[in-house]
Design an enzyme around this catalytic site. Structure first.
Site, short mmCIF file in Angstrom:
data_model
loop_
_atom_site.label_atom_id
_atom_site.label_comp_id
_atom_site.label_asym_id
_atom_site.label_seq_id
_atom_site.Cartn_x
_atom_site.Cartn_y
_atom_site.Cartn_z
N CYS A 110 0.83 -1.20 0.00
CA CYS A 110 0.00 0.00 0.00
C CYS A 110 0.86 1.26 0.00
O CYS A 110 1.40 1.65 1.05
CB CYS A 110 -0.93 -0.01 1.21
SG CYS A 110 -1.99 1.45 1.29
N CYS A 124 -0.42 4.14 2.15
CA CYS A 124 -0.23 3.94 3.60
C CYS A 124 1.23 4.19 3.98
O CYS A 124 1.50 4.83 4.99
CB CYS A 124 -0.56 2.50 4.02
SG CYS A 124 -2.05 1.81 3.35
N ASP A 125 2.13 3.67 3.21
CA ASP A 125 3.54 3.60 3.65
C ASP A 125 4.51 4.45 2.85
O ASP A 125 5.68 4.57 3.24
CB ASP A 125 4.01 2.13 3.61
CG ASP A 125 3.19 1.25 4.55
OD1 ASP A 125 2.74 1.77 5.58
OD2 ASP A 125 2.99 0.07 4.24
#
Ligand code: NDP
Length: 331
Positions: free
Chosen positions: A156, A159-160
């Site tokens: 992701c 997300c990261d």
């Protein structure tokens, strides 16, 4: 007058054997414990619907595999995925949700009340069912990928990606997701390699154009990942094989896998309308499925956004839709 069949208490249930507990009936059954499932539970519990939620194989869902979550509103300092999911769980329980460990293994949605089998054993029936089973990111299946999950390997980018600011990273895949993730990362990172197994991208023309127009993306066509390498501090490279079978090493600190997701919808496919890849189809602007009283929220019905906050929003919709549905029916 209570128009619904009585809900057994948790205590009563645990005293009974599995044969008797198979008679258990609830108003609202929620399957899945990601942001969608827990948000549905918070709303349903506050509406006095005594929801029962089964957590599934991965309690807390996909977010429990990420580290910091910096983009969920309300956490100015960020929060770890597992912590946030624990908070959501506590909030759902605070209003009376029964959160239970167990996996839905079969469904009979042919008639009311709907029947869900848990762990191939216990059957629980429900007047309204909320499907929040999520989707599972596909991985390449390499041992080194498993070893560095959460330490440089991620599925992701939104997300990261932030953790790789100014660094070199790679994205595997040639579909719309990979292109979207690569262009997102290109805005944060110094350089982004796209590792594409075919001599062309599968993504839509518009996404391909975006990739082509982004200077710091280099597409490595006909390349496959042999191994992700690193040390105690995480990933520091990947060994690829090119179309001629030669090995190529790239120096990267982040390895993003974007080869597709599998929605966890298999047990419902006999009854619920889905697209060809298994994403549940909902009536636009609602969480309603083609089966009355069955609602879907979160990633199992969303292949475009896949964010914790959009999943939570759709969980709220599912609970409100379920509440309205139950309010108009006599069971
Ligand atoms: P896709 O299935 O479309 O693409 C997966 C990509 O990963 C393909 O390039 C595939 O290669 C590659 N791949 C699969 N397995 C491997 C493997 N083992 N090793 C290396 N590469 C592999 O998945 P997406 O997640 O990209 O998209 C899913 C759906 O969601 C699509 O319909 C897409 O259009 C849609 N979507 C739309 C978006 C938008 O409109 N903004 C954004 C994101 C997704 P190959 O081509 O060789 O099979």
């Amino acid at each position: 007058m209570d128009l619904f069949k009585p809900l057994e208490s948790k205590g009563e249930e645990s005293k009974k054997g599995s044969a008797e507990s198979s008679k258990e009936h609830v108003k609202v059954l929620i399957i899945g414990s990601g942001p969608a499932g827990y948000t549905a539970a918070i709303y349903a519990a506050r509406a006095n619907l005594s929801p029962v939620l089964y957590e599934g194989l991965q309690p807390g869902g996909q977010l429990t595999t990420t580290t910091e979550v910096d983009n969920f509103p309300g956490y100015p300092q960020g929060v770890t995925g597992p912590e946030m999911m624990e908070d959501l769980k506590k909030q759902a329980e605070r209003f009376g949700t029964q959160v239970r460990f167990g996996m839905a293994t079969a469904a009979d949605l042919s008639k009311q009340p709907y029947a869900i089998t848990i762990d191939n054993d216990k059957v629980i029936t429900a007047d309204a069912l909320i499907i929040a089973t999520g989707a599972t990111a596909k991985y390449l299946g390499l041992d080194s990928e498993e070893k560095f999950k959460g330490q440089g390997v991620s599925a992701c980018a939104t997300c990261d990606g932030f953790f790789y600011k100014g660094q070199d990273v790679a994205v595997v895949g040639g579909g719309d997701t990979a292109c979207e993730e690569a262009t997102y990362l290109a805005g944060i990172c110094k350089k982004v390699y796209m590792i594409v197994r075919k001599p062309y991208l599968r993504a839509s023309k518009a996404m391909q154009d975006r990739v082509a127009a982004t200077k710091n993306i280099e597409v490595l066509y006909e390349h496959n990942t042999k191994e992700i390498v690193g040390d105690m501090s995480g990933v520091n490279g990947a060994i690829l094989t090119n179309g001629k079978g030669e090995e190529v090493k790239i120096d990267i600190t982040g390895f993003f896998v974007a080869i597709g997701h599998q929605p966890n919808s298999d047990i419902f496919k006999e009854y619920i309308d889905m697209d060809e890849t298994g994403y549940i189809t909902t009536i636009p602007g609602t969480s309603k499925t083609n089966v009355e009283g069955v609602f879907a929220c979160g990633d199992v019905q969303d292949k475009h956004y896949r964010q914790a906050i959009t999943a939570a929003g759709s969980g709220c919709m599912a609970a409100l839709d379920a509440e309205r549905y139950l309010g108009t029916r006599i069971f």
